[in-house]
Write an enzyme that holds these catalytic residues in place. Structure first.
Site, short mmCIF file in Angstrom:
data_model
loop_
_atom_site.label_atom_id
_atom_site.label_comp_id
_atom_site.label_asym_id
_atom_site.label_seq_id
_atom_site.Cartn_x
_atom_site.Cartn_y
_atom_site.Cartn_z
N HIS A 193 0.85 -1.21 0.00
CA HIS A 193 0.00 0.00 0.00
C HIS A 193 0.88 1.25 0.00
O HIS A 193 0.81 2.09 0.91
CB HIS A 193 -0.84 -0.09 1.28
CG HIS A 193 -1.93 0.91 1.45
ND1 HIS A 193 -1.74 2.28 1.31
CD2 HIS A 193 -3.22 0.75 1.78
CE1 HIS A 193 -2.88 2.89 1.56
NE2 HIS A 193 -3.80 1.99 1.85
N GLU A 218 -0.97 1.16 -5.24
CA GLU A 218 -0.77 -0.06 -4.47
C GLU A 218 -0.76 -1.29 -5.38
O GLU A 218 -1.71 -1.52 -6.12
CB GLU A 218 -1.89 -0.19 -3.43
CG GLU A 218 -2.08 1.09 -2.62
CD GLU A 218 -3.33 1.07 -1.75
OE1 GLU A 218 -3.74 -0.03 -1.33
OE2 GLU A 218 -3.91 2.14 -1.51
C1 BG6 Z 1 -6.87 2.27 0.50
C2 BG6 Z 1 -8.34 1.97 0.42
O1 BG6 Z 1 -6.16 1.17 0.00
O2 BG6 Z 1 -6.49 2.47 1.86
C3 BG6 Z 1 -9.12 3.13 1.06
O3 BG6 Z 1 -8.73 1.76 -0.93
C4 BG6 Z 1 -8.63 3.37 2.48
O4 BG6 Z 1 -10.50 2.84 1.02
C5 BG6 Z 1 -7.13 3.58 2.46
O5 BG6 Z 1 -9.29 4.50 3.01
C6 BG6 Z 1 -6.50 3.82 3.83
O6 BG6 Z 1 -6.79 2.79 4.69
P1 BG6 Z 1 -6.36 2.85 6.20
O7 BG6 Z 1 -6.97 1.65 6.84
O8 BG6 Z 1 -4.86 2.81 6.22
O9 BG6 Z 1 -6.88 4.16 6.74
#
Ligand code: BG6
Length: 301
Positions: free
Chosen positions: A170, A273
């Site tokens: 991510h 990602e």
């Molecule tokens: C992304 C998702 O990968 O991660 C989003 O598609 C999400 O929907 C974002 O808001 C952040 O996620 P987190 O859990 O780290 O706040």
């Protein structure tokens, strides 16, 4: 938690890898070699920073990120595993899986002959994670810091039954101004638009950013380019073992609600990602191994 002295003695490499406690119980490996520097947290085997020599950072880490055991870090390269997004049936299970908030064991640090530095981590599963993911399995994250940054997530089914795996690297990339960025490599791909109730759409030309963006691109080809005119550079991503790409920027309102983004943080980041998400989940048979790997490199624009 391993003792700091012990880590430095067993895995430290003179002038190249040393370990430091950033906050109580939160240990980071600092890597420095001829190509650049990186910081990697033992929690989540999480690359927090990466900066090639003479360049601005490539990976974005929020100024307001929290470094605490059990909390996810806003920025860097979070490892989402063994599911992506909300759990399919259990809303109380952690979003994006548990891998990013548990400690990983350091297996090896190595100075490669060509000057790159490699760190190998293995996830530590416990009763809580096993209650959420009862499949005997091993996950290793192999991080190589060189002219390029390579992250290689290797999952092995060590049990006797098949399982489904969702995952993502991510990565938060640093950009000069998100409003000027164009993202290439997704032209013609279908995507699930999470800010339009999951509507299915098709990308036409490069993706641009003018509002909250949250998309899962399907059938992607393992190549993306983030063109960033404000920093006069492009970041190239080359991936294998991944058939979906998630693109995310929370924009103003959502970032403000998160509390760990900072007021203007959204302007300087974009998540691209490398994933196996939505219908792109991977089925792993007993003894089977799956490798999802990505390399990042910089080229002038
Ligand atoms: C992304 C998702 O990968 O991660 C989003 O598609 C999400 O929907 C974002 O808001 C952040 O996620 P987190 O859990 O780290 O706040």
């Amino acid at each position: 938690m391993p003792a700091l002295d012990d880590l430095n003695r067993r895995f430290g490499i003179a002038d190249t890898v040393r370990f430091e406690e950033l906050s109580d119980g939160f240990i980071v490996a600092r890597v420095s070699n001829a190509f650049g520097t990186a910081a990697i947290a033992l929690q989540g085997a999480h690359v927090m920073t990466w900066q090639p020599r003479g360049q601005q950072p490539i990976i974005w880490l929020s100024d307001h990120a929290k470094f605490a055991p059990g909390k996810s870090i806003r920025g860097g390269v979070p490892v989402c595993w063994p599911w992506f997004g909300p759990h399919a049936t259990e809303p109380k299970f952690p979003g994006h899986g548990f891998a990013r908030t548990v400690p990983w064991e350091l297996i090896e640090t190595k100075a490669l002959p060509d000057g790159r530095t490699r760190l190998v981590f293995e996830i530590i599963q416990n009763d809580t994670t096993r209650a959420q993911w009862p499949h005997p399995s091993r996950a290793r994250n192999i991080i190589t810091v060189g002219q390029e940054l390579e992250v290689r997530l290797v999952t092995t089914n060590t049990g006797t039954e098949s399982f489904q795996l969702g995952q993502a690297l991510h990565t938060y990339f640093q950009v000069g101004d998100i409003r000027k960025v164009t993202l290439h490599g997704l032209d013609g791909c279908e995507f699930i638009d999470k800010v339009a109730d999951g509507a299915r759409k098709k990308q036409q030309g490069p993706a641009t950013f003018t509002q909250e963006t949250d998309r899962i691109y399907l059938g992607t080809h393992g190549y993306c380019e983030i063109r960033d005119p404000a920093l006069s550079r492009s970041i190239l991503l080359t991936a294998t073992g991944s058939r979906s790409t998630v693109v995310w920027n929370p924009w103003i309102e959502k970032a403000n609600k998160m509390g760990d983004f900072g007021p203007d943080g959204y302007l300087n980041m974009v998540c691209v990602e490398t994933a196996n998400a939505a219908e792109d989940v991977v089925v792993l048979k007993p003894d089977q191994e799956h490798v999802m790997a990505v390399q990042y490199r910089l080229v002038p624009l």
